[in-house]
Design a protein around this motif. Structure first.
Motif, PDB file in Angstrom:
ATOM      1  N   ALA A  29       0.647  -1.255   0.042  1.00 49.98           N
ATOM      2  CA  ALA A  29       0.099  -0.109   0.130  1.00 49.98           C
ATOM      3  C   ALA A  29       0.839   1.317   0.026  1.00 49.98           C
ATOM      4  O   ALA A  29       0.513   2.334  -0.451  1.00 49.98           O
ATOM      5  CB  ALA A  29      -0.882   0.131   1.107  1.00 49.98           C
ATOM      6  N   GLN A 212       0.348   3.340   7.972  1.00 48.22           N
ATOM      7  CA  GLN A 212       0.712   2.174   7.176  1.00 48.22           C
ATOM      8  C   GLN A 212       2.275   1.556   7.315  1.00 48.22           C
ATOM      9  O   GLN A 212       2.412   0.427   7.667  1.00 48.22           O
ATOM     10  CB  GLN A 212       0.644   2.330   5.813  1.00 48.22           C
ATOM     11  CG  GLN A 212      -0.726   2.676   4.920  1.00 48.22           C
ATOM     12  CD  GLN A 212      -0.620   3.091   3.584  1.00 48.22           C
ATOM     13  OE1 GLN A 212       0.129   3.508   3.229  1.00 48.22           O
ATOM     14  NE2 GLN A 212      -1.973   2.817   2.980  1.00 48.22           N
ATOM     15  N   LEU A 253      -6.700 -10.462   1.174  1.00 50.60           N
ATOM     16  CA  LEU A 253      -6.289  -9.171   1.232  1.00 50.60           C
ATOM     17  C   LEU A 253      -5.904  -8.574  -0.268  1.00 50.60           C
ATOM     18  O   LEU A 253      -6.703  -7.640  -0.438  1.00 50.60           O
ATOM     19  CB  LEU A 253      -5.103  -9.183   1.561  1.00 50.60           C
ATOM     20  CG  LEU A 253      -4.930  -9.314   3.323  1.00 50.60           C
ATOM     21  CD1 LEU A 253      -3.388  -9.213   3.782  1.00 50.60           C
ATOM     22  CD2 LEU A 253      -5.656  -8.367   4.082  1.00 50.60           C
ATOM     23  N   ILE A 257      -8.832  -5.510  -0.782  1.00 51.56           N
ATOM     24  CA  ILE A 257      -8.082  -4.293  -0.592  1.00 51.56           C
ATOM     25  C   ILE A 257      -7.579  -3.832  -1.765  1.00 51.56           C
ATOM     26  O   ILE A 257      -7.691  -2.600  -2.274  1.00 51.56           O
ATOM     27  CB  ILE A 257      -7.123  -4.438   0.313  1.00 51.56           C
ATOM     28  CG1 ILE A 257      -7.577  -4.700   2.004  1.00 51.56           C
ATOM     29  CG2 ILE A 257      -5.866  -3.121   0.579  1.00 51.56           C
ATOM     30  CD1 ILE A 257      -6.475  -4.922   3.115  1.00 51.56           C
TER      31      ILE A 257
END
Length: 290
Positions: A29, A212, A253, A257
């Protein structure tokens, strides 16, 4: 239900693999905002600070070790740098499930390397399983096929680095504390990413990126702790297969995501790699002397 040592170890291994995969997701991310070396350097700073405090508090850090062990620690730390670079580079540019699926070949490569370089006995059944597992890897990577990129080779390079790392760990004497090894590896990655970041234009860290990064550091430390507890809590032959939890977590994920889902060939290849890995671990457990 009574929580036996094996069940406790399995739970710790699931926790470890989940934490490591969540760390991977946080790092992936971050690729939207931060360059690779900056992200790796900042995470390494946090990790080494925590490891240093833990080592100092427990008195587990030692420098008086045989020269042969320090040579193996240096080798292990060197390939750890390569593994970090190749793995994070691939993670920044590939679906997380694909990267995680290729990494699942590690039990196969470590078993094969142990036979070739350490003279460990590997019967024909495990050798066939290893070869079939490599076919599964080829289905995931698909060299020359649609969707293939150089970053698939980066993951394979990371697998090679981690294989050497694990072989070096096997050769170390039992006098070497695991905390010393972990701290040396973290320091090497910090130095490597620091040098790499000198040629990188650093970007401002937004609150989102900061969270993050904090998540990545926390999860990777949690992964190390749970992994250690897993190995101390149950039989390795029972606990080790639960490492494949990471692939399931990566699939979830990736879908929710990152809006990623592997192709049918990748899923088939992943199933082959996991299946042959489980068989290899099973045979190793069956043949291990009591």
């Amino acid at each position: 239900m009574v929580m036996t040592d094996n069940l406790r170890g399995a739970a710790f291994m699931v926790g470890s693999m989940t934490a490591f995969t969540l760390n991977d997701a946080c790092m992936k991310a971050l690729s939207d905002e931060l360059p690779l070396f900056q992200a790796l350097f900042i995470r390494s700073l946090v990790v080494i600070a925590c490891l240093g405090l833990a080592a100092h508090a427990s008195g587990a850090f030692r420098v008086r070790l045989p020269r042969s062990d320090w040579g193996l620690i240096a080798l292990r730390s060197g390939v750890e740098m390569g593994a970090a670079f190749f793995f994070i580079s691939a993670l920044f540019n590939m679906p997380i499930a694909n990267v995680t699926a290729i990494i699942q070949a590690l039990p196969l490569t470590v078993t094969l390397a142990g036979a070739v370089f350490l003279g460990e006995a590997v019967g024909w059944r495990r050798m066939v399983a290893i070869l079939v597992g490599f076919v599964g890897v080829l289905l995931i990577v698909r060299p020359g096929g649609e969707g293939f990129s150089v970053y698939s080779l980066y993951v394979l390079a990371a697998v090679a680095c981690v294989t050497v790392r694990d072989l070096a760990s096997r050769r170390m004497s039992k006098a070497v504390p695991s905390m010393t090894v972990a701290f040396a590896a973290a320091a090497a990655v910090l130095l490597f990413s620091g040098v790499g970041s000198l040629g990188t234009e650093w970007q401002p860290v937004s609150p989102k990126a900061g969270l993050q990064m904090a998540g990545a550091a926390s999860f990777v430390i949690g992964g190390y702790i749970f992994s250690f507890l897993a190995m101390r809590s149950g039989e390795i032959g029972f606990v080790a297969p639960f490492r494949y939890t990471s692939l399931l977590v990566a699939l979830v994920l990736g879908f929710f995501i990152f809006d990623e889902w592997p192709t049918a060939l990748t899923l088939i290849g992943s199933a082959i790699v996991v299946g042959t890995g489980l068989f290899t671990l099973y045979r190793e457990r069956e043949l291990r002397p009591l």
